[in-house]
Each structure stands twice: as structure tokens, then as C-alpha cells.
Design an enzyme around this catalytic site. Structure first.
Site, short mmCIF file in Angstrom:
data_model
loop_
_atom_site.label_atom_id
_atom_site.label_comp_id
_atom_site.label_asym_id
_atom_site.label_seq_id
_atom_site.Cartn_x
_atom_site.Cartn_y
_atom_site.Cartn_z
N TYR A 125 74.60 -32.49 -11.03
CA TYR A 125 75.59 -33.52 -11.30
C TYR A 125 76.61 -33.67 -10.18
O TYR A 125 77.42 -34.60 -10.20
CB TYR A 125 76.30 -33.23 -12.63
N GLU A 211 62.22 -13.92 -29.37
CA GLU A 211 62.48 -15.20 -28.72
C GLU A 211 63.08 -16.23 -29.66
O GLU A 211 63.66 -17.20 -29.22
CB GLU A 211 61.19 -15.75 -28.11
#
Length: 367
Positions: A125, A211
Site C-alpha cells: 500500500y 491449524e
């Protein structure tokens, strides 16, 4: 450009003060080398020459169907398999790639000078019209790590997603003390920068890596340590903890394999990021009968699942280093079913924590 010295393997845990001093010295050296590279590029352009940078290419695994084939693979965690030459002279994608690399190097230089951290998305960005997409920044960061023989955390580039840790451990993050031991049923955020962790104390006998945060393990007698951050697992490995992993389908298996063997994208750093002693706790297809699990725990493999599993089965390390893992994945593919780990709680919300995980750990039923 002369290459950096070959990096050492993971060293034993050292004193926090010595570790901090060493990392400050490494950051200063890296900063000098970045400045030297940029100065050299400017000087080359100033005299009308086109600077060229040679980057090694690495591969920690290939898609050899059989390691015993007439042409066995030569994959390595250390040796490069080829090179790329980035030059402003050639009017192709390498020109843009070199421009992006230099732009990202400018950001990294500022981070090191100011001792700050940011993510690859933050970098994107800063110059979105130049980088076009985050993947371009990601590729440039890989190029920089290969060029200077360092890891991403050496560049002060950190991941966005945090993992969670809980259990018999305490550590210091900067000036913040994290005492998981005093509340083993509470989850704490793993620091984004592994460099900030010090004074690690743990009495745990193993690390359970999960996970999926949706797995109902809180308030259990297992007291797992859950994290999606590989660096902290590697850090705790130095304290001789045992790693046990839990996964259930082709995509989950791919994540498991990344922990043990490293990723192809980060092949240049796989030897330091992987956890070779990790064990696969499950879920296995044999668990359906062994634990009298209901059929609702199973789902049919989709065409995408099958393609994923077949692609993983072709990887050379499953033939050379993990034949038991390969057999389990082949059984999953042959039966055409996968486990949804959340479904294991169909009979009881505490099945995972009270029976399944403790029993498998106690009996050593892992691969």
C-alpha cells in the site's frame, strides 16, 4: 556482488542480552550491505552501464513420481538449482522485477534504520500503482532474502495473521510478560515478531499444533499449545519439546508437510523454518473404526481434493523421507473420503480433548 557468508544452522538457545546484541550486529551488517548494493546500482547507471543482479533459485522438493526412478531428484535444502539474472538492460519482466526489488529494498532500509516492523501488505500500500498486487511484493521479499542470505524476520517484515498459544509456558514479549501457566485454559496471541520473544520457560512435554481455531480444545485436560506460526515451534524445538500435529484432509496434509519439509516458495529458507521432528497425530482413516466414529464424520473427496492429493503424492520427499505419510494419503485417496475434524465432536463436545487426543498421545499412535 559478493555473496553473504553461508548462514549457520539453528543454534542452541542463548542469553537474551547476547542474542539481542548479535541481532543488532546482524541488522547493522544487513543495512550496510543494502546500502552497498544500492550505491553500486546508482554508480552503474551513472556511467551508462546496466546493472545486473544474479539470484539463485532453490527447490526443496520436486514432483518426481518415484525417488528410485532412473533419474532421481537432486533436491536439497542448501544447494541452488539454477539462477535468474535481473538486469535493466533486458526489456522484459526482469526489468520490472529489479525495479520492484529496489523499491522494496528502500522500505526495508527504512525499517532497519528506524527499528520498525511492517507486513508485506503494508509495503504494497506504500506504492500500489507500482507493485500492482501483494504477490509482487512477496516475490521481491523472497528475492531480497535469497540475495542477502537471510530470513524475512531479518528484514523486519512480519506476517499479518497471529497464532494463539496456550498451555504450560511463559515468555516475555518486549516488556510484556505472558504467563500462560497461570491460566492454561486461556489463549494468548503469539508475537508477530519472533525476535521479541525472550525468557521462554516451559514444563510442557509436547507441543500440539492445531491449524483450526474452531477445534473445541479449550477448557480441556490436554492443555495444548496452538499456533500457526512455524518460528515459535522451531524456537521451542530447541528446548527438546516434542511436536505433534493434527490434520485431516488433502489441504490440511499440505500444511502439515510444510511444517515438516518447508514450502517451495520459501525453499531458500526451508532448512531453518521447518520442524523435521514433527509427528502427525491424525486424523487417520483408520480412526473411523478404532474410535467407532459415526459416518457423519466423513465427507467425500471433491475433484479439487483429489487433484490436490495426487499432486502431493508426487512430491519426492514422501517417497524418500515419509513413506508412512504417503501410505496414509494413498488410503485417503483410495477410499475417497476425508475427515472434518470438527465432526469428531458429534458424539460428545469433549470427545477430542477427553478421549481422542490423550489416548493417541499416550499410546504413541502418531506417524
Amino acid at each position: 556482488m559478493a555473496g553473504w557468508e553461508k548462514r549457520r544452522g539453528a543454534a542452541p538457545l542463548e542469553g537474551d542480552e547476547h542474542r539481542l546484541r548479535r541481532r543488532q550486529e546482524e541488522a547493522a551488517l544487513l543495512l550496510r550491505r543494502i546500502r552497498g548494493l544500492v550505491r553500486w546500482v546508482v554508480e552503474e547507471v551513472a556511467v551508462g552501464r546496466s546493472p545486473s543482479i544474479v539470484l539463485h533459485r532453490y527447490r526443496n522438493y520436486c514432483s518426481a513420481a518415484d525417488a528410485a526412478s532412473p533419474s532421481p531428484c537432486a533436491c536439497s535444502y542448501d544447494a541452488p538449482v539454477g539462477t535468474d539474472v535481473l538486469s535493466l538492460l533486458h526489456k522484459d519482466c526482469h526489468t520490472s522485477r529489479l525495479n520492484v526489488l529496489l523499491r522494496v529494498l528502500l522500505v526495508v532500509q527504512q525499517l532497519l534504520q528506524q527499528n520498525k516492523h511492517c507486513s508485506k501488505r503494508d509495503i504494497y500500500y506504500m506504492y500500489p500503482s507500482i507493485f500492482v498486487e501483494v504477490a509482487v511484493v512477496d516475490h521481491a521479499i523472497n528475492d531480497i532474502c535469497i540475495l542477502f542470505k537471510c530470513s524475512r524476520h531479518n528484514l523486519n517484515v512480519v506476517p499479518v495473521v497471529k497464532g494463539l498459544v496456550m498451555g504450560w509456558i511463559r515468555f516475555v514479549e518486549g516488556e510484556k510478560k505472558v504467563y500462560c501457566i497461570t491460566n492454561v485454559n486461556a489463549a494468548f496471541s503469539v508475537p508477530v515478531s519472533i525476535e521479541a520473544i525472550k525468557d521462554v520457560v516451559s514444563v510442557a512435554h509436547y507441543i500440539l499444533v492445531v491449524e483450526k481455531e474452531t477445534v473445541p480444545l479449550q477448557c480441556s485436560s490436554v492443555w495444548p499449545m496452538t499456533s500457526s506460526v512455524k518460528e515459535i515451534a522451531a524456537l521451542l524445538l530447541q528446548e527438546e519439546a516434542t511436536q505433534i500435529f493434527q490434520q485431516e484432509d488433502p489441504y490440511g496434509f499440505d500444511i502439515l508437510a510444510t511444517y515438516k519439509f518447508g514450502s517451495l516458495q520459501l525453499a531458500y529458507d526451508a532448512n531453518l523454518l521447518r520442524v523435521p521432528d514433527i509427528r502427525w497425530l491424525g486424523v487417520f482413516t483408520s480412526d473411523l473404526e478404532d474410535f467407532c466414529l459415526p459416518d457423519c464424520c466423513l465427507l467425500h473427496l471433491s475433484p479439487e481434493d483429489r487433484r490436490k492429493a495426487e499432486g502431493i503424492l508426487a512430491r519426492c520427499y514422501l517417497h524418500k523421507e515419509a513413506p508412512e505419510w504417503r501410505s496414509e494419503l494413498e488410503a485417503m485417496l483410495q477410499k475417497g473420503v476425508k475427515f472434518e475434524i470438527e465432526a469428531l465432536s458429534a458424539s460428545s463436545i469433549s470427545f477430542l480433548s477427553d478421549r481422542y487426543i490423550p489416548q493417541k498421545i499416550k499410546q504413541g499412535r502418531h506417524l
